[in-house]
Enzyme design. Sequence first.
Site, PDB file in Angstrom:
ATOM      1  N   SER A  69       4.694  -8.431  12.199  1.00 57.72           N
ATOM      2  CA  SER A  69       5.798  -7.144  11.641  1.00 57.72           C
ATOM      3  C   SER A  69       5.776  -7.124  10.126  1.00 57.72           C
ATOM      4  O   SER A  69       5.617  -8.170   9.547  1.00 57.72           O
ATOM      5  CB  SER A  69       7.218  -7.339  12.335  1.00 57.72           C
ATOM      6  OG  SER A  69       7.787  -6.220  12.069  1.00 57.72           O
ATOM      7  N   ASP A  70       6.059  -6.145   9.541  1.00 63.45           N
ATOM      8  CA  ASP A  70       6.311  -6.090   8.053  1.00 63.45           C
ATOM      9  C   ASP A  70       6.976  -5.142   7.726  1.00 63.45           C
ATOM     10  O   ASP A  70       7.281  -4.029   8.334  1.00 63.45           O
ATOM     11  CB  ASP A  70       4.916  -6.321   7.282  1.00 63.45           C
ATOM     12  CG  ASP A  70       5.281  -6.686   5.745  1.00 63.45           C
ATOM     13  OD1 ASP A  70       5.536  -7.933   5.550  1.00 63.45           O
ATOM     14  OD2 ASP A  70       5.431  -5.770   5.009  1.00 63.45           O
ATOM     15  N   GLN A  71       7.833  -5.105   6.719  1.00 62.79           N
ATOM     16  CA  GLN A  71       8.879  -3.977   6.206  1.00 62.79           C
ATOM     17  C   GLN A  71       8.491  -3.832   4.511  1.00 62.79           C
ATOM     18  O   GLN A  71       8.562  -4.818   3.948  1.00 62.79           O
ATOM     19  CB  GLN A  71      10.123  -4.251   6.647  1.00 62.79           C
ATOM     20  CG  GLN A  71      10.904  -3.132   6.219  1.00 62.79           C
ATOM     21  CD  GLN A  71      12.478  -3.511   6.421  1.00 62.79           C
ATOM     22  OE1 GLN A  71      13.044  -4.534   5.911  1.00 62.79           O
ATOM     23  NE2 GLN A  71      13.062  -3.081   7.454  1.00 62.79           N
TER      24      GLN A  71
END
Length: 193
Positions: A69-71
């Site tokens: 996951s990344d943001q």
Amino acid sequence: MLASKSAARRAVLDGAGVPYEALVAGVDEDAVKASLLAEGAGPRDIADALAELKAIRVSRGRPEFVIGSDQTLDLDGELYDKAESLEAARDRLKLLRGKTHKLHSAVVVAKEGAPIWREVMTASLTMRDFSDAFLEDYLASEGEHALGSVGCYRLEGPGAQLFSKIEGDYFAILGLPLMGLLDLLRRHGELAA
């Protein structure tokens, strides 16, 4: 398997009752971002690419599902990274004050080195025009916690007071779009149906 060291992502999975083991992916995020920006990628695509890279890296040779996951924070199309000091956090919050920014949150599930599922969600967050005095009180109470997210806030904490309007999925704002992920895990027997 969670390919992340993020306390917020671990808290989301813990809160949802998802059993997992966390492993750091060892991705040089700054180098990847620089390369993608040079190729003309935008903040949304960078979040997606980093989530995929993390999931793939940890999943090589592993038969279990690996969640990457990344943001990214997007203000008027420009990518912003985490602030490295409280002074930088103060500057970032002053920049965001009174404006709407976007958070692009990507989650990719990989197995044995190949992505099998992904979701990218975008939330729009409008900061209120808070006073300098409020900002100083906020930073004093949050301290180093302000450096843990790209926006210098924890929506699940005092950071909620920074906003006048929020549109988007709560879990995506925390950095891990969850509902689709839970559905995937149920469909594959990883969680009870």
